[in-house]
Write a protein that holds these residues in place. Structure first.
Motif, PDB file in Angstrom:
ATOM      1  N   PHE A 293      11.424  30.190   5.081  1.00  0.00           N
ATOM      2  CA  PHE A 293      10.312  29.740   4.230  1.00  0.00           C
ATOM      3  C   PHE A 293       9.003  30.413   4.645  1.00  0.00           C
ATOM      4  O   PHE A 293       8.176  30.767   3.807  1.00  0.00           O
ATOM      5  N   LYS A 294       8.829  30.558   5.944  1.00  0.00           N
ATOM      6  CA  LYS A 294       7.614  31.249   6.407  1.00  0.00           C
ATOM      7  C   LYS A 294       7.578  32.673   5.852  1.00  0.00           C
ATOM      8  O   LYS A 294       6.566  33.136   5.336  1.00  0.00           O
ATOM      9  N   LEU A 295       8.708  33.378   6.001  1.00  0.00           N
ATOM     10  CA  LEU A 295       8.742  34.780   5.565  1.00  0.00           C
ATOM     11  C   LEU A 295       8.594  34.895   4.052  1.00  0.00           C
ATOM     12  O   LEU A 295       7.927  35.808   3.547  1.00  0.00           O
ATOM     13  N   ALA A 296       9.196  33.964   3.348  1.00  0.00           N
ATOM     14  CA  ALA A 296       9.087  33.993   1.876  1.00  0.00           C
ATOM     15  C   ALA A 296       7.635  33.812   1.453  1.00  0.00           C
ATOM     16  O   ALA A 296       7.131  34.506   0.554  1.00  0.00           O
ATOM     17  N   GLU A 297       6.958  32.896   2.122  1.00  0.00           N
ATOM     18  CA  GLU A 297       5.568  32.647   1.752  1.00  0.00           C
ATOM     19  C   GLU A 297       4.670  33.811   2.166  1.00  0.00           C
ATOM     20  O   GLU A 297       3.738  34.186   1.439  1.00  0.00           O
ATOM     21  N   MET A 298       4.969  34.397   3.311  1.00  0.00           N
ATOM     22  CA  MET A 298       4.195  35.571   3.736  1.00  0.00           C
ATOM     23  C   MET A 298       4.359  36.694   2.716  1.00  0.00           C
ATOM     24  O   MET A 298       3.378  37.310   2.283  1.00  0.00           O
ATOM     25  N   ALA A 299       5.609  36.969   2.341  1.00  0.00           N
ATOM     26  CA  ALA A 299       5.872  38.062   1.395  1.00  0.00           C
ATOM     27  C   ALA A 299       5.147  37.813   0.076  1.00  0.00           C
ATOM     28  O   ALA A 299       4.572  38.732  -0.521  1.00  0.00           O
ATOM     29  N   THR A 300       5.134  36.567  -0.357  1.00  0.00           N
ATOM     30  CA  THR A 300       4.500  36.243  -1.640  1.00  0.00           C
ATOM     31  C   THR A 300       2.985  36.420  -1.584  1.00  0.00           C
ATOM     32  O   THR A 300       2.369  37.058  -2.451  1.00  0.00           O
ATOM     33  N   ARG A 301       2.371  35.864  -0.538  1.00  0.00           N
ATOM     34  CA  ARG A 301       0.903  35.971  -0.446  1.00  0.00           C
ATOM     35  C   ARG A 301       0.473  37.424  -0.226  1.00  0.00           C
ATOM     36  O   ARG A 301      -0.569  37.847  -0.728  1.00  0.00           O
ATOM     37  N   ILE A 302       1.253  38.172   0.534  1.00  0.00           N
ATOM     38  CA  ILE A 302       0.907  39.584   0.772  1.00  0.00           C
ATOM     39  C   ILE A 302       0.987  40.364  -0.541  1.00  0.00           C
ATOM     40  O   ILE A 302       0.127  41.188  -0.857  1.00  0.00           O
ATOM     41  N   GLU A 303       2.008  40.075  -1.332  1.00  0.00           N
ATOM     42  CA  GLU A 303       2.129  40.777  -2.622  1.00  0.00           C
ATOM     43  C   GLU A 303       0.958  40.436  -3.546  1.00  0.00           C
ATOM     44  O   GLU A 303       0.416  41.299  -4.237  1.00  0.00           O
ATOM     45  N   ALA A 304       0.539  39.162  -3.515  1.00  0.00           N
ATOM     46  CA  ALA A 304      -0.613  38.759  -4.341  1.00  0.00           C
ATOM     47  C   ALA A 304      -1.872  39.486  -3.869  1.00  0.00           C
ATOM     48  O   ALA A 304      -2.678  39.963  -4.690  1.00  0.00           O
ATOM     49  N   ALA A 305      -2.042  39.582  -2.558  1.00  0.00           N
ATOM     50  CA  ALA A 305      -3.207  40.302  -2.011  1.00  0.00           C
ATOM     51  C   ALA A 305      -3.154  41.765  -2.435  1.00  0.00           C
ATOM     52  O   ALA A 305      -4.167  42.353  -2.828  1.00  0.00           O
ATOM     53  N   ARG A 306      -1.959  42.340  -2.383  1.00  0.00           N
ATOM     54  CA  ARG A 306      -1.817  43.765  -2.744  1.00  0.00           C
ATOM     55  C   ARG A 306      -2.230  43.986  -4.208  1.00  0.00           C
ATOM     56  O   ARG A 306      -2.910  44.954  -4.536  1.00  0.00           O
ATOM     57  N   LEU A 307      -1.827  43.069  -5.062  1.00  0.00           N
ATOM     58  CA  LEU A 307      -2.191  43.220  -6.480  1.00  0.00           C
ATOM     59  C   LEU A 307      -3.710  43.176  -6.661  1.00  0.00           C
ATOM     60  O   LEU A 307      -4.273  43.954  -7.438  1.00  0.00           O
ATOM     61  N   LEU A 308      -4.382  42.284  -5.944  1.00  0.00           N
ATOM     62  CA  LEU A 308      -5.851  42.211  -6.053  1.00  0.00           C
ATOM     63  C   LEU A 308      -6.506  43.480  -5.508  1.00  0.00           C
ATOM     64  O   LEU A 308      -7.472  43.991  -6.084  1.00  0.00           O
ATOM     65  N   VAL A 309      -5.977  43.994  -4.398  1.00  0.00           N
ATOM     66  CA  VAL A 309      -6.560  45.201  -3.801  1.00  0.00           C
ATOM     67  C   VAL A 309      -6.387  46.385  -4.755  1.00  0.00           C
ATOM     68  O   VAL A 309      -7.325  47.142  -5.018  1.00  0.00           O
ATOM     69  N   TYR A 310      -5.200  46.535  -5.308  1.00  0.00           N
ATOM     70  CA  TYR A 310      -4.954  47.651  -6.230  1.00  0.00           C
ATOM     71  C   TYR A 310      -5.744  47.505  -7.520  1.00  0.00           C
ATOM     72  O   TYR A 310      -6.196  48.490  -8.095  1.00  0.00           O
ATOM     73  N   LYS A 311      -5.914  46.257  -7.942  1.00  0.00           N
ATOM     74  CA  LYS A 311      -6.710  46.044  -9.167  1.00  0.00           C
ATOM     75  C   LYS A 311      -8.142  46.526  -8.945  1.00  0.00           C
ATOM     76  O   LYS A 311      -8.710  47.249  -9.779  1.00  0.00           O
ATOM     77  N   ALA A 312      -8.728  46.121  -7.809  1.00  0.00           N
ATOM     78  CA  ALA A 312     -10.118  46.525  -7.530  1.00  0.00           C
ATOM     79  C   ALA A 312     -10.213  48.048  -7.424  1.00  0.00           C
ATOM     80  O   ALA A 312     -11.143  48.659  -7.986  1.00  0.00           O
ATOM     81  N   ALA A 313      -9.257  48.659  -6.745  1.00  0.00           N
ATOM     82  CA  ALA A 313      -9.289  50.126  -6.586  1.00  0.00           C
ATOM     83  C   ALA A 313      -9.147  50.809  -7.935  1.00  0.00           C
ATOM     84  O   ALA A 313      -9.851  51.774  -8.245  1.00  0.00           O
ATOM     85  N   ARG A 314      -8.254  50.292  -8.752  1.00  0.00           N
ATOM     86  CA  ARG A 314      -8.022  50.898 -10.068  1.00  0.00           C
ATOM     87  C   ARG A 314      -9.260  50.774 -10.956  1.00  0.00           C
ATOM     88  O   ARG A 314      -9.641  51.712 -11.645  1.00  0.00           O
ATOM     89  N   LEU A 315      -9.900  49.592 -10.924  1.00  0.00           N
ATOM     90  CA  LEU A 315     -11.128  49.423 -11.732  1.00  0.00           C
ATOM     91  C   LEU A 315     -12.185  50.434 -11.306  1.00  0.00           C
ATOM     92  O   LEU A 315     -12.868  51.027 -12.139  1.00  0.00           O
ATOM     93  N   LYS A 316     -12.305  50.631  -9.996  1.00  0.00           N
ATOM     94  CA  LYS A 316     -13.311  51.588  -9.494  1.00  0.00           C
ATOM     95  C   LYS A 316     -12.958  52.995  -9.987  1.00  0.00           C
ATOM     96  O   LYS A 316     -13.823  53.725 -10.459  1.00  0.00           O
ATOM     97  N   ASP A 317     -11.686  53.342  -9.901  1.00  0.00           N
ATOM     98  CA  ASP A 317     -11.276  54.681 -10.346  1.00  0.00           C
ATOM     99  C   ASP A 317     -11.497  54.885 -11.837  1.00  0.00           C
ATOM    100  O   ASP A 317     -11.740  55.995 -12.293  1.00  0.00           O
ATOM    101  N   GLU A 318     -11.395  53.797 -12.600  1.00  0.00           N
ATOM    102  CA  GLU A 318     -11.578  53.916 -14.054  1.00  0.00           C
ATOM    103  C   GLU A 318     -13.038  53.795 -14.463  1.00  0.00           C
ATOM    104  O   GLU A 318     -13.355  53.753 -15.656  1.00  0.00           O
ATOM    105  N   GLY A 319     -13.927  53.701 -13.485  1.00  0.00           N
ATOM    106  CA  GLY A 319     -15.359  53.627 -13.789  1.00  0.00           C
ATOM    107  C   GLY A 319     -15.775  52.290 -14.363  1.00  0.00           C
ATOM    108  O   GLY A 319     -16.828  52.175 -14.993  1.00  0.00           O
TER     109      GLY A 319
END
Ligand code: CAA
Length: 389
Positions: A293-319
């Motif tokens: 359960f710990k690992l499942a929750e870690m994997a889930t929260r990390i994936e959510a963080a990754r999506l937010l990080v990539y979203k911000a980077a992508r918005l910056k790249d798209e001006g």
């Protein structure tokens, strides 16, 4: 494991061959050049001079800078991919990299004059020198408009006086971007950003901080006493310094969010591996649901963080506007880093508490991501203001 490798998958992030090549190069560098000695550098608070030199040679110090100024000409997505991989192993190196890329190089390239770019950016982008970003003061951290460092106009130069605190690359940098108050009456609209070279008379590197984490990066106070800074070293028009700092920090926060993501992902990968090797009560600890359960929750929260990080980077790249997205990514990813590293120590049990297993270092490194480049509380303020804009 899908969540550990940027498969980002399923979703169309338009990742190119180049992005994947950057990931592989950063991962190889982290494993071959950063992992050996990372524990000792942390223990001894030893600046990773050799590793920083190699980061420059591999192009990790000026990733987004245009090739005409000696940079890699890459997008922000490439930068966060590299930041994640490097941060999985050595967050001290990744903060050095992040400050140089997103605060110093980006700020200079976006707002500097052609002469400033020719003189400083080319050397910073190649890693010949590294830079520092000097906004915080003993009495002005979150409350950044309350600058007491002054840069009074003396005709052809400014006279710089004051103290900056907690400056990453404080001792190792060749060039500092220093925010200082020129017209006190105008408050934040009277602040300038000045390019200050090391070795100037009156410029003294103060004490090195003995830190909880990111111990191999050098964090110092810097003191300026009647330092003469030529007028041509001011970035942007008179009074632009605070806007410069805020605008640069918006992008910097994407870098620190990627650092937090990498710290979390690094700890998760170690915990996942350990859970499949370590046995208790006659089976792998992974086979205990408490650990799963710990690992499942870690994997889930990390994936959510990754999506937010990539979203911000992508918005910056798209001006597009990325102020809120960057703040959300940093707020969330830094909390995930603190939480996931603590869980990774728990999964490791007694071994997690000793240096050899790396996770205790990652837990100590995680904490600063909730503090620098705007505390979590400042990120909430930025997010809330954007809600009603
Ligand atoms: N982007 C662009 N401009 C911004 C901005 C943003 N995110 N936030 C504020 N501004 C502008 C405002 O528009 C305003 O400009 P105008 O007067 O021209 O309209 C100006 O800045 C002042 O803003 P406020 O009136 O909102 O000022 P405030 O005092 O109420 O709030 C703050 C300012 C947002 C709290 C700001 O002080 C802040 O961000 N503080 C945190 C500082 C920080 O992140 N420090 C990190 C240090 S660097 C570091 O950590 C590097 C390292 O070593 C790793």
């Amino acid at each position: 494991m899908a969540s550990s490798t940027l498969e980002l998958t399923g979703l169309n992030f338009n990742l190119t061959e180049e992005h994947l090549a950057v990931q592989e190069a950063a991962r190889d560098f982290a494993q071959n050049d950063l992992l050996p000695g990372v524990i000792e550098r942390d223990s001894e608070a030893k600046f990773p001079a050799e590793q920083v030199k190699k980061m420059g040679e591999l192009g990790f110090l000026g990733m987004m800078v245009a090739p005409e100024y000696g940079g890699g000409g890459m997008d922000t997505v490439s930068y966060v991919i590299a930041m994640e991989e490097i941060s999985k192993v050595d967050a001290s190196c990744s903060v050095i990299m992040s400050v140089n890329n997103s605060l110093v190089c980006w700020g200079l390239e976006t707002y500097g004059s052609e002469e400033q770019k020719q003189k400083y950016l080319t050397r910073l982008a190649s890693g010949e020198i590294i830079g520092a970003f000097c906004l915080s003061e003993p009495e002005a951290g979150s409350d950044a408009t309350s600058q007491t460092t002054t840069a009074f106009d003396q005709g052809d130069h400014y006279l710089l006086n004051g103290t900056k605190n907690w400056i990453t690359n404080g001792n190792s940098s060749g060039v500092c971007l220093v925010m200082a108050q020129t017209d006190v009456e105008k408050k934040h609209k009277g602040i300038n950003c000045l390019i200050v070279e090391k070795g100037q008379p009156g410029f003294v590197v103060g004490k090195k901080e003995d830190k909880m984490g990111i111990r191999a990066s050098d964090t110092h106070s810097l003191m300026f006493t009647d330092v003469k800074v030529p007028k041509e070293n001011r970035i942007g028009p008179e009074g632009f310094g605070f806007k410069f700092a805020m605008s640069t920090l918006n992008g910097g926060r994407i870098g620190i969010a990627a650092q937090a993501l990498g710290i979390a992902a690094g700890a998760y990968e170690l915990a996942l591996k350990y859970s499949q090797e370590r046995k208790s009560f006659g089976r792998r600890i992974f086979d205990h649901q408490a650990i799963q359960f710990k690992l499942a929750e870690m994997a889930t929260r990390i994936e959510a963080a990754r999506l937010l990080v990539y979203k911000a980077a992508r918005l910056k790249d798209e001006g597009k506007d990325y102020v809120q997205a960057a703040a959300m990514a940093k707020l969330y990813a830094s909390d995930v880093a603190m939480w996931a590293t603590t869980e990774a120590v728990q999964v490791h049990g007694g071994y997690g508490y000793v240096k050899e297993f790396h996770v205790e270092r990652l837990m100590r490194d995680a904490k600063i991501t909730q503090i620098y480049e705007g505390t979590s509380e400042i990120q909430k303020l930025v997010i809330a203001r954007e809600l009603v804009k």
